[in-house]
Enzyme design. Structure first.
Site, PDB file in Angstrom:
ATOM      1  N   HIS A  94       0.796  -1.223   0.000  1.00 28.08           N
ATOM      2  CA  HIS A  94       0.000   0.000   0.000  1.00 28.08           C
ATOM      3  C   HIS A  94       0.832   1.277   0.000  1.00 28.08           C
ATOM      4  CE1 HIS A  94      -4.209  -1.318   0.508  1.00 28.08           C
ATOM      5  NE2 HIS A  94      -3.707  -2.359   1.136  1.00 28.08           N
ATOM      6  N   LYS A 144      -7.907  14.425   5.007  1.00 24.55           N
ATOM      7  CA  LYS A 144      -7.118  13.197   4.977  1.00 24.55           C
ATOM      8  C   LYS A 144      -6.039  13.303   6.047  1.00 24.55           C
ATOM      9  CE  LYS A 144      -6.282  13.654   0.674  1.00 24.55           C
ATOM     10  NZ  LYS A 144      -5.963  12.918  -0.547  1.00 24.55           N
ATOM     11  N   ARG A 145      -5.387  12.190   6.303  1.00 18.83           N
ATOM     12  CA  ARG A 145      -4.308  12.167   7.285  1.00 18.83           C
ATOM     13  C   ARG A 145      -3.273  13.243   6.971  1.00 18.83           C
ATOM     14  NH1 ARG A 145       0.410   9.017   7.052  1.00 18.83           N
ATOM     15  NH2 ARG A 145      -0.419   7.956   5.207  1.00 18.83           N
ATOM     16  N   LYS A 164       1.208  14.652   1.450  1.00 18.18           N
ATOM     17  CA  LYS A 164      -0.170  14.937   1.045  1.00 18.18           C
ATOM     18  C   LYS A 164      -0.374  16.437   0.793  1.00 18.18           C
ATOM     19  CE  LYS A 164      -2.006  10.853   3.412  1.00 18.18           C
ATOM     20  NZ  LYS A 164      -2.623  10.131   2.292  1.00 18.18           N
ATOM     21  N   THR A 200      -8.313   6.724  -1.423  1.00 15.52           N
ATOM     22  CA  THR A 200      -9.711   6.313  -1.581  1.00 15.52           C
ATOM     23  C   THR A 200     -10.658   7.482  -1.327  1.00 15.52           C
ATOM     24  OG1 THR A 200      -9.665   5.478   0.706  1.00 15.52           O
ATOM     25  CG2 THR A 200      -9.372   3.874  -1.061  1.00 15.52           C
ATOM     26  N   LYS A 220     -14.467   8.606  -2.950  1.00 13.93           N
ATOM     27  CA  LYS A 220     -15.677   8.953  -2.189  1.00 13.93           C
ATOM     28  C   LYS A 220     -16.207  10.317  -2.615  1.00 13.93           C
ATOM     29  CE  LYS A 220     -13.577   6.401   1.555  1.00 13.93           C
ATOM     30  NZ  LYS A 220     -12.706   6.556   2.733  1.00 13.93           N
TER      31      LYS A 220
END
Length: 834
Positions: free
Chosen positions: A375, A568-569, A574, A676, A680
């Site tokens: 992952h 998100k985290r 990111k 993901t 969504k």
């Protein structure tokens, strides 16, 4: 409170055993009252909101249990291949509403509660969230469990029943503060503890060798301590099907919780020392492993749940009188990322040491049973354990891994004669410059599996050419791509009921099972009436989120503004701070020219930083500091708003995804395995601004390049800039807007004059900029201007939104599970009859 008249009438009608799970509104209401009295032990007049929630949860669980038992019986009676999904995380989200939808009784439950004077939504809101995951990995595992059951695939999910989950996030003066996630405080009505199915797990000690009855050398592991793994089983029901698979989470207990002799000698703490040490294994999700005790605990956690799970799988095989040599015919064991990689050595130990199988057939069974999903491309997530630490905790496994490695390197040297560098590169045990050795868990998982997959097309290609490139050269046939997906049941039907009703009114209900049927929406994008209905759904969802933000945070947001969302985290790759640079650029534009045309935006952030990740915590502080400046500046009032949603989780995500207009997927190309959240958002009609990273690439291919806002470097572009000697300061010096916003941050404009507060963040960007924010800055700003122009034409924007949903079918977890079943697990549906 419950209506006493309704309660009395139902009580007079009586309840028999046969009516306990009978269909219909009255039966639901009666079952609810029975559970309130006999399970919660509360009369109606003294029931708390939690009592009412628990009674309804037990009422729903009663309706799952018959299907659950029938599912198990059906599997036992047939020659099936069961998927065993090993995952350190299962981020299930709340169960009640999801189970009502999957059972098809949501409306009945709503009516039953209304007859009793209760509001179903209040009871649903009462349910806490099991924080048994950190983000995408655990959420993916739960989406997969939903799809496995919906597709009637026999499956068991194995993990850890953490006593305390991912921390609760509070914000104080803009800083993240962690508090204990005591998710079990009010009980968990969905799981059944099975102490009779417990297993012993060995740890520490040493090994001894002696001949067995047949004269073969037998290795016996003499452990230093034993831990008891107790299963907690939760039924996972499919959508409108009888299949209810099992999620089995293990909790750790001491073999003896209380040492009476030690207690009698006055050592009161020592009497419970073993209990405390053992229960630490399932105490908390992801202990901080910066120091050796944290590393020891984390490795012990991983081994604990893997050993319990494999012992359970072998018990099923043997109790059904099936030979262990055919284990791989009956079980497909999937390792969800690298955390369960110890399964390779543990399955070998169980087969060879405990069941007397010869090495070669045991290795064949192990490899054919196991498969591995990677992952991440981040080196720190691939897990390498110091050999000394590993050997002290798992001495027998160290011996097994060294033997696996010896045989493996013999094969490598035979295939690549004279290439010692390749042998070193492929070794399961690495050695750094100071002579310290490490066990490479991703390599162990790769070697001990018959299949290895990435989770997006780009990610899989990067696996083949980078971190697992040598393994790809050795065994290319093992590698394949399985792009992630998410379940439309939770992320559309449950989260966005108005959109669900609109879609079903035009397409019928079949799209919930087969998301590719959404393609039939495409012609409706040109239907003005349908576009108006679509806009009404989105505005309702934005009003709902605005109300929640006002109630919880005391902030007002304008639902007609663009809801620009990044949840998100928190991690530097990111690039949440790239969005902050965009906000500051808009702020500076307005301050330079108060009449500047700026499309109103509400910037919504959410996400947690790992407790020990100081830079990520500093980014959260920067979001709040910039938000304070923006939200109090009268010059930008009505045009810009910054909101941070504390403690972002599944429950909050169900509010956020349906309300978003713009989905921020802005990681540096080549860093996000898949993502993901991007799926969504798109399923709920948000348009994406993103890089060519992870599943963004495939989303763009599916929805169309005209319906996706693309910016930034590509992965080859990133690599080229690094080769050329990337210098972020040159970009800073040459871009006036960028220089202005970074100087404002470093100069204390957003920290009340404290120039040192954000200095580490700015310094990192100017000196190294590992994730190339500065390189992508201008492309991002230009792309955001395109977003603003598109949003100004609401008819065009709505058409793009409809086409995003129409073309998002590939990203259902149902499609992902079908791919795994046909190409890796080689399993098939088994219809369950109740």
């Amino acid at each position: 409170m419950i209506s006493e008249t309704a309660a009395t009438a139902l009580a007079q009608a009586g309840s028999t055993k046969g009516q306990r799970t009978a269909p219909g509104v009255d039966a639901l209401a009666q079952s609810f009252l029975d559970n309130l009295l006999f399970v919660q032990g509360r009369p109606v007049e003294r029931a708390t909101v939690n009592d009412l929630y628990m009674a309804l949860a037990h009422t729903v669980r009663d309706r799952l249990v018959e299907r659950w038992i029938s599912t198990t019986k059906n599997y036992q009676a047939q020659d099936v291949r069961v998927v065993c999904y090993l995952s350190a995380e299962f981020l299930t989200g709340p169960h009640l509403a999801n189970n009502l939808i999957n059972l098809g009784i949501y409306e009945e439950a709503e009516e039953a509660m209304r007859h009793l004077g209760l509001d179903l939504k209040v009871l649903i809101e009462q349910e806490g969230e099991p924080g048994l995951g950190n983000g995408g990995l655990g959420r993916l595992a739960s989406c997969f469990m939903d799809s496995l059951a919906t597709l009637d695939i026999p499956a068991i999910g194995y993990g850890i029943r953490y006593e305390y989950g991912i921390f609760d996030q509070q914000i104080r003066d803009g800083w993240q503060v962690e508090s204990t996630d005591n998710w079990l405080r009010l009980g968990n009505p969905w799981a059944l503890e099975r102490p009779e199915d417990a297993f012993e797990v060995k740890m520490g000690g040493h090994t001894e060798r002696h001949p067995d009855a047949r004269g073969r050398l037998h290795v016996q592991w003499i452990p230093e301590r034993l831990v008891r793994g107790v299963p907690n089983d939760t039924p996972i029901l499919g959508y409108r099907t009888n299949t209810a698979n099992t999620m089995r989470l293990w909790s750790a207990q001491a073999m003896e919780s209380f040492d009476f002799g030690v207690f009698n000698h006055g050592d009161f703490f020592g009497a419970v020392a073993d209990k405390v040490a053992s229960e630490n294994l399932s105490k908390i999700l992801y202990p901080n492993d910066d120091r050796t005790p944290g590393k020891q605990l984390r490795l012990a956690q991983q081994y604990f749940f893997v050993s319990c799970s494999l012992q359970h799988i072998l018990r099923i095989q043997t109790t059904q009188n099936r030979p262990l040599a055919e284990l791989h015919r009956n079980f497909a064991i999937q390792m969800n990322d690298t955390h369960p990689a110890i399964a390779v050595a543990e399955l070998m130990r169980l087969l060879v040491d405990e069941h007397g199988m010869e090495w070669e057939p045991a290795w064949h069974v192990t490899v054919q049973s196991l498969s591995y999903t990677n992952h991440t491309l981040l080196p720190e997530a691939l897990e390498q354990w110091p050999r000394d630490l590993f050997s002290a905790l798992l001495p027998r496994h160290m011996e097994i891994i060294e033997e696996i490695n010896r045989r493996h390197l013999d094969d490598v040297r035979q295939k690549f004669a004279g290439d010692e560098e390749r042998a070193r590169s492929l070794s399961l045990i690495s050695e750094n410059g100071d002579g310290r050795k490490f066990v490479r868990m991703a390599y162990l998982a790769s070697l001990g599996s018959h299949a290895i997959n990435g989770v997006a097309a780009l990610h899989t290609e990067l696996l083949k050419t980078s971190i697992l490139g040598d393994f790809y050269a050795l065994s290319p046939e093992k590698f394949s791509n399985k792009t992630n997906g998410v379940t439309p049941r939770r992320w559309m039907v449950l989260s966005n009921p108005r959109l669900t009703d609109l879609l079903s009114s035009r397409l019928g209900p079949g799209w919930v099972y087969d998301l590719e049927k959404l393609r039939r929406l495409e012609p409706l994008a040109d239907d003005a009436d349908f576009r108006q209905a679509w806009k009404s759904v989105k505005r309702h969802n934005k009003l709902q989120l605005s109300g929640w933000i006002h109630d919880r945070l005391g902030m007002t947001t304008e639902p007609d503004s663009m809801f620009d969302v990044l949840v998100k985290r928190l991690h530097e790759y990111k690039r949440q701070h790239l969005q902050i640079l965009h906000i500051l650029t808009l702020l500076k534009r307005i301050r330079r020219d108060p009449n500047a045309q700026v499309v109103p935006r509400t910037f919504i952030f959410g996400g947690k930083a790992a407790p020990g990740y100081q830079m990520a915590k500093l980014i959260i502080k920067l979001i709040h500091s910039v938000g304070e400046a923006v939200n109090t500046d009268p010059m930008v009032a009505g045009r810009l708003r910054v909101v941070f949603l504390p403690d972002f989780n599944v429950k909050l995500g169900q509010r956020v995804y349906p309300a978003a207009d713009l989905s921020e997927q802005i990681s540096l190309a080549g860093k996000e395995a898949s993502g993901t959240g991007n799926m969504k958002f798109a399923m709920n009609g948000a348009l994406t601004i993103g890089t060519l990273d992870g599943a963004n690439i495939e989303i763009r291919e599916e929805v169309g390049v005209d319906n996706f806002f693309l910016f930034g470097l590509t992965t080859p572009g990133v690599e080229q800039r690094r080769r050329e000697g990337y210098n972020p300061r040159v970009i800073y010096e040459s871009n006036g807007d960028l220089r202005e916003v970074l100087d404002a941050v470093s100069g204390g404009e957003f920290s009340h004059g404290d120039k040192g507060l954000f200095a580490p963040l700015v310094s990192s960007l100017l000196k190294s900029d590992e994730y190339m924010l500065l390189a992508d800055y201008q492309s991002y700003i230009d792309c955001q201007d395109q977003v603003s122009a598109a949003f100004s034409d609401q008819e065009h924007w709505t058409r793009m939104s409809i086409l995003n949903v129409a073309r998002i079918g590939k990203f259902s977890s149902d499609r992902a599970i079908r791919d795994y079943c046909s190409e890796i697990w080689k399993t098939w549906p088994v219809k369950v009859h109740v």
